[in-house]
Design an enzyme around this catalytic site. Structure first.
Site, PDB file in Angstrom:
ATOM      1  N   ASP A 121      19.559 104.003  -3.555  1.00  0.00           N
ATOM      2  CA  ASP A 121      18.493 103.148  -2.842  1.00  0.00           C
ATOM      3  C   ASP A 121      17.746 103.914  -2.029  1.00  0.00           C
ATOM      4  O   ASP A 121      17.639 105.191  -1.660  1.00  0.00           O
ATOM      5  CB  ASP A 121      19.201 102.174  -2.089  1.00  0.00           C
ATOM      6  CG  ASP A 121      18.579 100.899  -1.732  1.00  0.00           C
ATOM      7  OD1 ASP A 121      17.244 100.867  -2.098  1.00  0.00           O
ATOM      8  OD2 ASP A 121      19.122  99.861  -1.069  1.00  0.00           O
ATOM      9  N   TYR A 126      22.769 108.123  -4.609  1.00  0.00           N
ATOM     10  CA  TYR A 126      24.086 108.477  -3.915  1.00  0.00           C
ATOM     11  C   TYR A 126      25.179 108.658  -4.798  1.00  0.00           C
ATOM     12  O   TYR A 126      26.494 108.219  -4.504  1.00  0.00           O
ATOM     13  CB  TYR A 126      24.158 107.660  -2.736  1.00  0.00           C
ATOM     14  CG  TYR A 126      24.231 106.134  -3.030  1.00  0.00           C
ATOM     15  CD1 TYR A 126      25.024 105.418  -3.835  1.00  0.00           C
ATOM     16  CD2 TYR A 126      23.276 105.301  -2.101  1.00  0.00           C
ATOM     17  CE1 TYR A 126      24.612 104.081  -3.877  1.00  0.00           C
ATOM     18  CE2 TYR A 126      23.002 104.140  -2.338  1.00  0.00           C
ATOM     19  CZ  TYR A 126      23.510 103.304  -3.277  1.00  0.00           C
ATOM     20  OH  TYR A 126      23.383 102.195  -3.548  1.00  0.00           O
ATOM     21  N   GLN A 150      14.971  98.188  -6.703  1.00  0.00           N
ATOM     22  CA  GLN A 150      13.819  98.699  -6.887  1.00  0.00           C
ATOM     23  C   GLN A 150      13.970 100.208  -7.521  1.00  0.00           C
ATOM     24  O   GLN A 150      13.440 100.702  -8.550  1.00  0.00           O
ATOM     25  CB  GLN A 150      12.747  98.777  -6.032  1.00  0.00           C
ATOM     26  CG  GLN A 150      11.539  99.227  -6.239  1.00  0.00           C
ATOM     27  CD  GLN A 150      10.376  99.303  -5.089  1.00  0.00           C
ATOM     28  OE1 GLN A 150      10.501  98.140  -4.411  1.00  0.00           O
ATOM     29  NE2 GLN A 150       9.571 100.112  -4.986  1.00  0.00           N
ATOM     30  N   PHE A 151      14.698 101.028  -6.598  1.00  0.00           N
ATOM     31  CA  PHE A 151      14.768 102.268  -7.017  1.00  0.00           C
ATOM     32  C   PHE A 151      15.641 102.501  -8.334  1.00  0.00           C
ATOM     33  O   PHE A 151      15.275 103.326  -9.088  1.00  0.00           O
ATOM     34  CB  PHE A 151      15.510 103.156  -5.967  1.00  0.00           C
ATOM     35  CG  PHE A 151      15.813 104.588  -6.041  1.00  0.00           C
ATOM     36  CD1 PHE A 151      14.773 105.456  -5.997  1.00  0.00           C
ATOM     37  CD2 PHE A 151      17.233 105.053  -6.016  1.00  0.00           C
ATOM     38  CE1 PHE A 151      15.239 106.915  -6.391  1.00  0.00           C
ATOM     39  CE2 PHE A 151      17.440 106.283  -6.329  1.00  0.00           C
ATOM     40  CZ  PHE A 151      16.411 107.163  -6.375  1.00  0.00           C
ATOM     41  N   THR A 231      25.711  94.322   0.092  1.00  0.00           N
ATOM     42  CA  THR A 231      24.839  93.191  -0.335  1.00  0.00           C
ATOM     43  C   THR A 231      24.552  93.111  -1.830  1.00  0.00           C
ATOM     44  O   THR A 231      24.478  92.129  -2.490  1.00  0.00           O
ATOM     45  CB  THR A 231      23.361  93.187   0.396  1.00  0.00           C
ATOM     46  OG1 THR A 231      22.702  94.463   0.391  1.00  0.00           O
ATOM     47  CG2 THR A 231      23.546  92.922   1.862  1.00  0.00           C
ATOM     48  N   ASP A 233      26.286  94.267  -4.121  1.00  0.00           N
ATOM     49  CA  ASP A 233      27.538  93.756  -4.999  1.00  0.00           C
ATOM     50  C   ASP A 233      27.788  92.453  -4.779  1.00  0.00           C
ATOM     51  O   ASP A 233      28.074  91.609  -5.920  1.00  0.00           O
ATOM     52  CB  ASP A 233      28.749  94.594  -4.474  1.00  0.00           C
ATOM     53  CG  ASP A 233      28.661  95.953  -4.314  1.00  0.00           C
ATOM     54  OD1 ASP A 233      28.118  96.700  -5.193  1.00  0.00           O
ATOM     55  OD2 ASP A 233      28.998  96.613  -3.248  1.00  0.00           O
TER      56      ASP A 233
END
Length: 308
Positions: A121, A126, A150-151, A231, A233
């Site tokens: 994100d 990550y 978005q990412f 959020t 998930d």
């Protein structure tokens, strides 16, 4: 509520002992909405990794093979109506998950698989970079529904999202891989110069409540000025539940999901602001999911989805 339907989900994602992300964010909302949930924890950590220190274990490919083998020998793989996947930490685990999902789809051909491709994100991955190719080449083609942010949508499509036009291009690319329903859970770039709003964009090639051939919707909500883990998930679990309960009505599903999510985030934000050290402490920012049971059962719609 359709609690008499025999909906059974296998959810494969992370677990934390304290706090809410991964399966801790997904299982209770799904159960509240009438779904039986079995879950495999890709990792088991003391807390999410936003804390100063965290410990725990990572499931490897042999571990998941053993768990699936036990389910197979008890004739349980064919019982699933839904699959949900989220955070995984290694490419080898994703490869094993790919094999498990393929097998479940072969013995339960009507199973609905929602993939939340947890990659990163805010322009930063990550998870290890090699997971991206496994998602693109093996996991995503099995999915019926995906809910990237978005990412993640940019990573999976190779298209930089700078506005609605490029967002739709990314969605169309993901449809071209065979995914019937694509939802970008949150977009931030190019839509709101004030940076005070988030937009969810969804596209489904499944006939919805009005039997239209394609549903395409956007929904704008106010941004709450803080970051909350879990959020995404929660969004994926709520989407899987409401898309099923509304018989694939994308507009109503998006409205219910964002209403619930917004209520939980607002409750968490207000709780944290009334505690010592406020939003600075990760513990204060843990999602108030249990306290939001009524909002999960009966979302209070405040923002309407707009057909594109």
């Amino acid at each position: 509520m359709d609690i008499d339907n025999d909906h059974r989900v296998l959810s494969i994602q992370s677990h934390v002992v304290s706090g809410y992300c991964g399966n801790k964010s997904a299982v209770f909302p799904l159960q509240t909405l009438g779904f039986d949930v079995d879950f495999i924890n890709s990792v088991q950590f003391s807390t999410h990794t936003g804390y100063p220190r965290w410990t725990g274990q990572v499931l490897n490919e042999q571990d998941i093979f053993e768990l699936i083998d036990g389910l197979r020998h008890n004739n349980l793989l064919c019982k699933y109506t839904h699959l949900l996947s989220g955070y995984a930490r290694s490419a080898s685990f994703l490869e094993a998950m790919h094999s498990a999902i393929k097998e479940i789809k072969s013995v339960a051909p009507n199973v609905v698989y929602l993939c939340d491709p947890v990659l990163g994100d805010d322009g930063r991955m990550y998870v290890p970079h090699e997971l991206l190719s496994v998602y693109k080449e093996k996991i995503i083609p099995l999915a019926d529904i995906i809910c990237p942010n978005q990412f993640e949508a940019e990573l999976l499509s190779g298209i930089k999202i700078t506005g609605m036009k490029t967002a739709l291009e990314a969605i169309d690319y993901l449809h071209s891989l065979g995914i019937k329903t694509v939802v970008i859970s949150s977009t931030e770039t190019g839509f709101d110069d004030t940076n005070e709003q988030l937009m969810t964009i969804g596209s489904s090639q499944l006939p919805g409540a009005n039997n239209q051939d394609r549903q395409l919707c956007k929904l704008v909500i106010p941004r709450i000025p803080s970051r909350f883990t879990g959020t995404g998930d929660l969004f994926a679990a709520l989407f899987l539940a409401w898309f099923t309960k509304t018989k694939f009505d994308l507009k109503i599903t998006m409205e219910n999901v964002t209403a619930t999510l917004n209520s939980i985030i607002r409750r968490t934000y207000e709780y944290a602001n009334n505690k010592p050290n406020g939003l600075e402490l990760p513990f204060n920012r843990e999602l108030r999911i249990i306290q939001s049971r009524d909002d999960i059962l009966e979302p209070k719609i405040q923002n309407s989805a707009e057909l594109i």
